[in-house]
Scaffold this active site. Structure first.
Site, PDB file in Angstrom:
ATOM      1  N   SER A  85      -9.919  -0.939   7.108  1.00 13.97           N
ATOM      2  CA  SER A  85      -9.488  -0.669   5.582  1.00 13.97           C
ATOM      3  C   SER A  85      -8.343  -2.056   5.434  1.00 13.97           C
ATOM      4  CB  SER A  85      -8.231   1.338   5.720  1.00 13.97           C
ATOM      5  OG  SER A  85      -9.260   1.922   6.039  1.00 13.97           O
ATOM      6  N   LYS A 102       1.080  -1.364   0.365  1.00 12.87           N
ATOM      7  CA  LYS A 102      -0.136  -0.132   0.174  1.00 12.87           C
ATOM      8  C   LYS A 102       0.894   1.864  -0.197  1.00 12.87           C
ATOM      9  CE  LYS A 102      -4.190   2.000   2.483  1.00 12.87           C
ATOM     10  NZ  LYS A 102      -4.965   1.700   3.594  1.00 12.87           N
ATOM     11  N   SER A 140      -9.519   1.386   3.096  1.00 13.50           N
ATOM     12  CA  SER A 140      -9.113   2.981   2.261  1.00 13.50           C
ATOM     13  C   SER A 140      -7.839   1.469   1.260  1.00 13.50           C
ATOM     14  CB  SER A 140      -8.379   3.717   2.529  1.00 13.50           C
ATOM     15  OG  SER A 140      -7.478   2.750   4.102  1.00 13.50           O
TER      16      SER A 140
HETATM   17  N1  GLN Z   1     -12.782   3.783   6.149  1.00 10.94           N
HETATM   18  C1  GLN Z   1     -12.527   4.490   7.312  1.00 10.94           C
HETATM   19  C2  GLN Z   1     -12.231   5.932   7.483  1.00 10.94           C
HETATM   20  O1  GLN Z   1     -12.150   6.251   6.529  1.00 10.94           O
HETATM   21  C3  GLN Z   1     -11.139   3.198   7.799  1.00 10.94           C
HETATM   22  C4  GLN Z   1     -10.339   3.891   7.374  1.00 10.94           C
HETATM   23  C5  GLN Z   1      -9.169   3.677   7.694  1.00 10.94           C
HETATM   24  O2  GLN Z   1      -8.692   1.889   8.388  1.00 10.94           O
HETATM   25  N2  GLN Z   1      -8.095   3.198   7.027  1.00 10.94           N
HETATM   26  O3  GLN Z   1     -11.685   6.842   8.689  1.00 10.94           O
END
Ligand code: GLN
Length: 490
Positions: A181, A82, A157
């Site tokens: 995410s 990532k 994400s």
């Molecule tokens: N969807 C969640 C957010 O937008 C989690 C994102 C993540 O785990 N990085 O904060």
């Protein structure tokens, strides 16, 4: 079967037996990327030169040891990372204009560990900008598509990592998880994803979003691969002050021991019919039967403060983000506005131009929650509720060994469906967020398909440092089903 569709452990077996070289493995994946990446857009940067260089290095090591002698755990295995983990000399953008041209002068601990284990880097994967989002649509460089249906989101994400694994563009990938995410995109793409216990995997070199919640973890084709990756990336790191000095077990050792007598909790707050998509609900109920047939004991359990999780998370995560992202001021590194009047104007223009709308929204929310006069009402209150949420899990784990839930209330939704309504988007993480607030480990694995042929994921939660039990349960379930063997028709 083609090389790119093998699991990590199958590929590794072929390399160990000298049936293929590391270069064969690397070429199989670069060829596959050439075929499907134009449709999926899972990568922000491909590193073909580096890929070959690392494959040749792996082959040298392979040729230098006698067959039968031990090899580094990931020797010759092509992996995607990532784009929020620093890779020395390779762009690390966080899918943000702010870091569009940032080339880190150092290596993150996780990628250094992968290197020491002999991996081959394929490239850096797409994500929501600064890991803020649940669909990968917040990337400044274009959304990733779900390999199962290109009109849908891959989750987020870590959507690029999950899509890359699902479309067989890598043997495994790394993601990061602040509120879901790793697990939610794994669920949307029909692959396995694990968020380890907070402190299990070093965050050194991970671009910070919300430091008390962020954890790095593997995204893989099956559970055994996940255990192998954990053996490599886990462990104490003096470079990360929140990394815990807890012994790292061999996660593959008890993987196949079965789950006879294991007590599994189903939180009643999470299994409300009508609260989740009907195909997701049906898949979960079927999964429960499978787990029972394997000798597990299913019990109802309670997580009474679940209803506060989203609000608590969005106060704490945005507060931490507003503080972490203060460093992007155009002075030392990253984007700097081209034209400005004075220093203050430079800061303002740099941040206005460099950050996308979701990142700005969160900086504003977090700054507000931390401002004097509101701090007690929001930030402090949220910290207190966080403790209650953690206690819910402590209580539940007195009675049960693991907890199962759906990973996400719905399967992958359509691109653009939720971009206009951030609150709807935030609800995608309703089942994953509490896990980060509590710091416990959580894994998602495929447990069904909807009538639209979209993957459904089951989440398995464990006690702090309980990854072994989580992996063992996931493995037993996986062996009894074939969901993980299904592939998108690409
Ligand atoms: N969807 C969640 C957010 O937008 C989690 C994102 C993540 O785990 N990085 O904060």
């Amino acid at each position: 079967m083609e090389l790119h569709s093998l699991t990590l452990h199958e590929l590794r077996d072929l390399i160990i037996k000298r049936e293929i070289t590391a270069k064969d493995a690397a070429f199989a994946y670069t060829r596959r990327i050439g075929q499907v990446e134009p449709d999926v857009n899972a990568f922000l940067t491909l590193t073909p030169g580096k890929t070959i260089e690392m494959a040749e290095k792996a082959d040298k090591i392979l040729n230098g040891v006698q067959p039968g002698a031990g090899l580094p755990a990931l020797l010759g295995i092509p992996i995607a990372v990532k784009d929020n983990m620093c890779t020395k000399g390779i762009k690390t953008t966080c899918a943000s204009r702010m870091l569009e041209n940032f080339v880190p002068p150092y290596e993150s601990t996780v990628t250094a560990k992968l290197q020491a284990a002999g991996y081959i880097l394929l490239g850096k994967t797409n994500m929501d900008e600064f890991a803020m989002g649940s669909s990968t649509e917040n990337s400044a460089f274009g959304a990733t598509k779900n390999p199962w249906d290109l009109s849908r989101i891959p989750g987020g994400s870590s959507g690029g990592s999950a899509a890359a694994v699902a479309a067989d563009m890598c043997a495994a990938a790394l993601g990061s998880d602040t509120g879901g995410s790793i697990r939610q995109p794994a669920s949307c793409c029909g692959v396995v994803g694990l968020k380890p216990t907070y402190g299990r995997v070093s965050r050194y070199g991970l671009v910070a979003f919300a430091s008390s919640l962020d954890q790095i973890g593997p995204v893989t084709k099956d559970v055994e691969d996940c255990a192998i990756m954990m053996n490599v990336i886990g462990g104490h790191d003096a470079l990360d002050s929140t990394s815990a000095d807890v012994a790292l077990p061999d996660f593959t050792a008890n993987l196949k021991d079965g789950i006879k007598g294991l007590k599994i909790g189903m939180p009643k707050e999470y299994f409300v019919e009508g609260g989740i998509d009907k195909d997701v609900y049906a898949s979960m109920m079927e999964a429960v039967n499978v787990l029972k047939s394997l000798g597990a004991e299913i019990k109802e359990t309670a997580l009474p403060h679940s209803g506060y999780a989203i609000a608590t998370y969005y106060i704490l995560a945005t507060s931490e983000a507003s503080s972490n992202l203060a460093r992007y001021d155009g002075v030392k590194y990253g984007y700097r506005a081209k034209e400005f009047d004075d220093l203050l104007d430079m800061y303002k223009r740099t941040r206005s131009e460099g950050f996308g709308p979701e990142v700005k929204r969160r900086i504003m929310l977090g700054t507000y929650a931390l401002s004097s006069g509101y701090y007690e009402a929001y930030y402090k209150k949220a910290q207190q509720v966080r403790t209650l949420i953690k206690r819910d899990f402590d209580e539940a784990f007195r009675d049960v060994d693991i907890i199962i839930t759906p990973t996400s209330p719905t399967p992958a939704f359509k691109l653009g469906e939720k971009t206009a309504d951030p609150l709807q988007m935030y609800l995608s993480d309703i089942f994953t967020i509490s896990v980060n607030l509590a710091g416990i480990p959580g894994l998602s694995l495929p447990c069904g398909m909807t009538s639209d042929n979209l993957p459904v994921g089951m989440q398995i939660l464990g006690r702090h440092w309980g990854e072994e039990t989580v992996l063992r349960a996931a493995y037993a379930y996986e062996q009894a089903t074939d969901w993980h063997t299904r592939k998108p028709g690409m």
